[in-house]
Design a protein around this motif. Structure first.
Motif, PDB file in Angstrom:
ATOM      1  N   HIS A   1       5.280   8.582  -5.865  1.00  0.00           N
ATOM      2  CA  HIS A   1       5.650   9.236  -4.521  1.00  0.00           C
ATOM      3  C   HIS A   1       4.669  10.538  -3.311  1.00  0.00           C
ATOM      4  N   VAL A   2       3.639  10.569  -5.630  1.00  0.00           N
ATOM      5  CA  VAL A   2       2.413  12.048  -4.301  1.00  0.00           C
ATOM      6  C   VAL A   2       1.399  10.349  -3.835  1.00  0.00           C
ATOM      7  N   LYS A   3       1.083   9.424  -4.919  1.00  0.00           N
ATOM      8  CA  LYS A   3      -0.287   8.542  -4.607  1.00  0.00           C
ATOM      9  C   LYS A   3       0.781   8.284  -2.375  1.00  0.00           C
ATOM     10  N   MET A   4       1.684   8.117  -2.268  1.00  0.00           N
ATOM     11  CA  MET A   4       1.511   8.096  -1.121  1.00  0.00           C
ATOM     12  C   MET A   4       2.133   9.009  -0.566  1.00  0.00           C
ATOM     13  N   LEU A   5       2.199  10.311  -0.822  1.00  0.00           N
ATOM     14  CA  LEU A   5       1.806  11.819   0.360  1.00  0.00           C
ATOM     15  C   LEU A   5       0.097  11.921   0.599  1.00  0.00           C
ATOM     16  N   ILE A   6      -0.519  11.465  -0.391  1.00  0.00           N
ATOM     17  CA  ILE A   6      -2.052  11.597  -0.237  1.00  0.00           C
ATOM     18  C   ILE A   6      -2.812  10.146   0.224  1.00  0.00           C
ATOM     19  N   CYS A   7      -1.606   9.103   0.841  1.00  0.00           N
ATOM     20  CA  CYS A   7      -2.814   7.782   1.078  1.00  0.00           C
ATOM     21  C   CYS A   7      -3.183   7.264  -0.024  1.00  0.00           C
ATOM     22  N   ASP A   8      -3.175   7.226  -1.237  1.00  0.00           N
ATOM     23  CA  ASP A   8      -3.624   7.193  -1.809  1.00  0.00           C
ATOM     24  C   ASP A   8      -3.494   5.548  -2.598  1.00  0.00           C
ATOM     25  N   TRP A   9      -3.957   4.536  -2.145  1.00  0.00           N
ATOM     26  CA  TRP A   9      -2.883   3.075  -2.010  1.00  0.00           C
ATOM     27  C   TRP A   9      -3.758   1.975  -4.102  1.00  0.00           C
ATOM     28  N   SER A  10      -4.485   2.838  -3.957  1.00  0.00           N
ATOM     29  CA  SER A  10      -4.570   1.867  -5.450  1.00  0.00           C
ATOM     30  C   SER A  10      -3.647   1.712  -5.996  1.00  0.00           C
ATOM     31  N   GLY A  11      -3.607   1.165  -6.625  1.00  0.00           N
ATOM     32  CA  GLY A  11      -2.771   0.502  -7.987  1.00  0.00           C
ATOM     33  C   GLY A  11      -1.039   0.392  -7.210  1.00  0.00           C
ATOM     34  N   ILE A  12      -0.421   0.584  -6.132  1.00  0.00           N
ATOM     35  CA  ILE A  12       0.492   0.911  -5.643  1.00  0.00           C
ATOM     36  C   ILE A  12       1.219  -0.012  -6.004  1.00  0.00           C
ATOM     37  N   ASP A  13       0.357  -1.922  -5.930  1.00  0.00           N
ATOM     38  CA  ASP A  13       1.125  -2.864  -6.337  1.00  0.00           C
ATOM     39  C   ASP A  13       1.717  -3.220  -7.543  1.00  0.00           C
ATOM     40  N   SER A  14       0.706  -3.251  -8.577  1.00  0.00           N
ATOM     41  CA  SER A  14       1.390  -2.539  -9.556  1.00  0.00           C
ATOM     42  C   SER A  14       1.773  -2.575  -9.991  1.00  0.00           C
ATOM     43  N   CYS A  15       2.302  -0.941  -9.293  1.00  0.00           N
ATOM     44  CA  CYS A  15       3.235  -0.299  -9.598  1.00  0.00           C
ATOM     45  C   CYS A  15       5.104  -0.429  -9.047  1.00  0.00           C
ATOM     46  N   TYR A  16       4.587  -0.993  -8.055  1.00  0.00           N
ATOM     47  CA  TYR A  16       5.672  -1.540  -7.337  1.00  0.00           C
ATOM     48  C   TYR A  16       6.780  -2.678  -8.843  1.00  0.00           C
ATOM     49  N   GLN A  17       5.914  -3.616  -9.108  1.00  0.00           N
ATOM     50  CA  GLN A  17       6.026  -4.663  -9.444  1.00  0.00           C
ATOM     51  C   GLN A  17       6.942  -3.548 -11.121  1.00  0.00           C
ATOM     52  N   ARG A  18       5.827  -2.750 -11.914  1.00  0.00           N
ATOM     53  CA  ARG A  18       6.584  -2.670 -13.108  1.00  0.00           C
ATOM     54  C   ARG A  18       7.890  -1.181 -12.676  1.00  0.00           C
ATOM     55  N   ILE A  19       8.318  -1.154 -11.816  1.00  0.00           N
ATOM     56  CA  ILE A  19       9.719   0.216 -11.441  1.00  0.00           C
ATOM     57  C   ILE A  19      10.418  -1.318 -11.085  1.00  0.00           C
ATOM     58  N   ILE A  20      10.055  -2.452 -10.305  1.00  0.00           N
ATOM     59  CA  ILE A  20      11.170  -3.464  -9.891  1.00  0.00           C
ATOM     60  C   ILE A  20      11.369  -4.257 -11.029  1.00  0.00           C
ATOM     61  N   MET A  21      10.366  -4.075 -12.459  1.00  0.00           N
ATOM     62  CA  MET A  21      11.297  -4.773 -13.674  1.00  0.00           C
ATOM     63  C   MET A  21      12.225  -4.456 -14.436  1.00  0.00           C
ATOM     64  N   GLY A  22      11.256  -2.900 -14.359  1.00  0.00           N
ATOM     65  CA  GLY A  22      12.457  -2.176 -15.518  1.00  0.00           C
ATOM     66  C   GLY A  22      13.643  -1.597 -14.576  1.00  0.00           C
ATOM     67  N   ILE A  23      14.143  -1.390 -13.443  1.00  0.00           N
ATOM     68  CA  ILE A  23      15.750  -2.044 -12.764  1.00  0.00           C
ATOM     69  C   ILE A  23      16.294  -3.145 -13.278  1.00  0.00           C
ATOM     70  N   ASP A  24      15.484  -4.358 -13.466  1.00  0.00           N
ATOM     71  CA  ASP A  24      15.894  -5.390 -13.630  1.00  0.00           C
ATOM     72  C   ASP A  24      16.687  -5.450 -15.294  1.00  0.00           C
ATOM     73  N   ARG A  25      15.257  -4.500 -15.880  1.00  0.00           N
ATOM     74  CA  ARG A  25      16.126  -3.956 -16.885  1.00  0.00           C
ATOM     75  C   ARG A  25      17.393  -3.714 -17.975  1.00  0.00           C
ATOM     76  N   GLY A  26      17.018  -2.624 -16.697  1.00  0.00           N
ATOM     77  CA  GLY A  26      18.615  -1.342 -16.646  1.00  0.00           C
ATOM     78  C   GLY A  26      17.425  -0.624 -17.308  1.00  0.00           C
ATOM     79  N   GLU A  27      16.064  -0.048 -16.608  1.00  0.00           N
ATOM     80  CA  GLU A  27      15.862   1.376 -17.275  1.00  0.00           C
ATOM     81  C   GLU A  27      15.915   2.682 -16.543  1.00  0.00           C
ATOM     82  N   LYS A  28      15.486   3.885 -16.271  1.00  0.00           N
ATOM     83  CA  LYS A  28      15.227   4.530 -15.369  1.00  0.00           C
ATOM     84  C   LYS A  28      14.231   4.737 -14.629  1.00  0.00           C
TER      85      LYS A  28
END
Length: 441
Positions: free
Chosen positions: A358-385
């Motif tokens: 959220h903070v990265k998006m607020l300052i329009c810093d897109w570095s590392g965004i894609d890998s973060c998306y991936q980690r979040i989606i994988m975490g959701i699929d594993r039932g993680e918070k």
């Protein structure tokens, strides 16, 4: 004269002293023991009795001296070695205490109490796995030793093995149903497992057995607060404070209840009281900071979180909360630095990925965004918070993933009290009532 050669009169006095000791009249018992020791200066039994009472009433040095004298006369007293070990541990002479327990076990490998004491000390030394081995040995030696099951449950809970801890506490309750600490311990692990109804029952059982059990009232208040039954929670928390007025953690808990009741000044007073009692109590500073943040007193909140970091530089919650304050102040670089520090300490900290994103998006810093998306989606699929529900809507996620994320978040933040709000009745009205659900809410 040795203990075995006591006169009939002295034997009667000895029995009287033992009876006084059992009834809690320790000073009166000590006077008789000391008179007997003057007449029987080589009685190791009297030395042991005097030393044991001295430890109970806090005269540790004198207790050690008397127990040491007893041990010099009869070196193979395993119970005396255990008492000396307890006294040395109180004096923070931990290596010497451990040596006493080891010596007792070498003399009598089947003495369960020595294994129990050794386990307690190893746990204090930060060696929970070794402590667990000791407690398992206690249970193997004496399957009916309730203290072994309670201690085993405690260390299993510390190791995160909650189901095994639950089984251990349940066995303790079966063996001795009228022991309040077993019910308290059972309630604690049920609370960890978020089985709040069962935890409430266990705490109430503990209180019914010991109505002035401050910790049971305190923990019952914590569960009631979790269930948003705040008036009941406050009642039990206030009871715990009345029973133990110098207990800093109880003031913190009452402060949290006042915070939930929006009684902010009362909450501040309790957090400050806790800090007065225990200046290094992190939970008091942390909760004070959280409340000050909500009140938009950002600078004061940062002072609280800075104090927590000074006390414990590895506490993830301190950095997360500090980052949240910086985000509220629109100091996004500082917020990002603190979220990243929290992530370094614990990459799996709750919801930290979505906060960082959220903070990265607020300052329009897109570095590392894609890998973060991936980690979040994988975490959701594993039932993680892995994410709060709303940030997930901005990602390339499926409706099913969004639903799983929302369910996980609600289970975590708003646990059910399991009271049904619908009993199968049909709603009838001449007008059709519609409910509108939107992510905008």
């Amino acid at each position: 004269m040795s203990h075995n050669n006591l006169t009939k009169k002295h034997e009667e006095l000895l029995q009287k002293a033992k009876a006084l000791s059992r009834s809690g009249k320790l000073l009166e018992a000590t006077e008789i023991y000391q008179d007997l020791l003057i007449a029987n200066p080589l009685s190791y039994v009297l030395m042991t009795a005097i030393g044991a009472i001295a430890l109970k009433i806090g005269h540790v040095e004198y207790g050690l001296k008397m127990l040491g004298n007893s041990l010099e006369l009869v070196p193979d007293q395993v119970d005396v070695l255990c008492n000396i070990g307890i006294a040395l541990a109180k004096k923070n002479r931990l290596d010497e205490a451990l040596a006493c327990y080891d010596r007792a076990i070498a003399l009598n490998p089947g003495f369960a109490q020595a294994h129990l004491n050794r386990g307690n000390l190893l746990r204090t030394l930060g060696r929970p796995v070794d402590a667990l081995s000791c407690y398992e040995r206690v249970i193997a030696l004496d399957p009916n030793f309730v203290g072994g099951y309670v201690s085993c449950g405690n260390v299993l809970r510390e190791l995160g093995r909650l189901d095994a801890a639950l089984a251990s506490y349940e066995q303790a309750v079966v063996l001795k149903p009228k022991l309040a600490i077993s019910h308290l311990s059972l309630g604690n692990v049920l609370r960890d497992l978020k089985r709040f109804d069962a935890a409430l029952a266990s705490y109430k059982n503990a209180i019914s057995l010991e109505p002035e059990y401050a910790e049971a009232h305190h923990n019952l208040g914590i569960v009631l607060q979790e269930l948003k039954r705040l008036d009941e929670a406050l009642e039990h928390c206030e009871c715990s404070i009345a029973l133990r007025p110098g207990w800093a953690e109880a003031y913190v808990n009452r402060g949290k209840i006042f915070y939930d009741l929006r009684r902010f000044q009362d909450a501040i007073n309790d957090f400050m009281r806790a800090i007065d009692i225990s200046p290094e109590l992190m939970e008091a500073h942390l909760n004070m900071g959280i409340m000050l943040h909500e009140l938009k007193l950002y600078d004061q909140a940062l002072v609280c979180f800075d104090k927590v970091v000074n006390i414990n530089p590895l506490l993830v919650d301190a950095y997360i909360n500090r980052a949240s304050v910086f985000r509220s102040m629109k100091l996004y670089k500082e917020a990002l630095d603190n979220f990243e520090k929290a992530s370094e300490i614990n990459p799996n900290a709750l919801y930290i990925l979505s906060d960082w994103l959220h903070v990265k998006m607020l300052i329009c810093d897109w570095s590392g965004i894609d890998s973060c998306y991936q980690r979040i989606i994988m975490g959701i699929d594993r039932g993680e918070k892995a994410s709060h529900p709303f940030p997930l809507l901005a990602m390339n996620s499926t409706p099913n993933q969004q639903l799983r994320c929302a369910h996980r978040f609600i289970q975590d933040k708003f646990p059910s009290d399991r009271d049904s709000h619908w009993y199968g009745g049909r709603y009838e009205h001449k007008r059709i009532r519609l409910g509108y659900f939107s992510s905008d809410f």
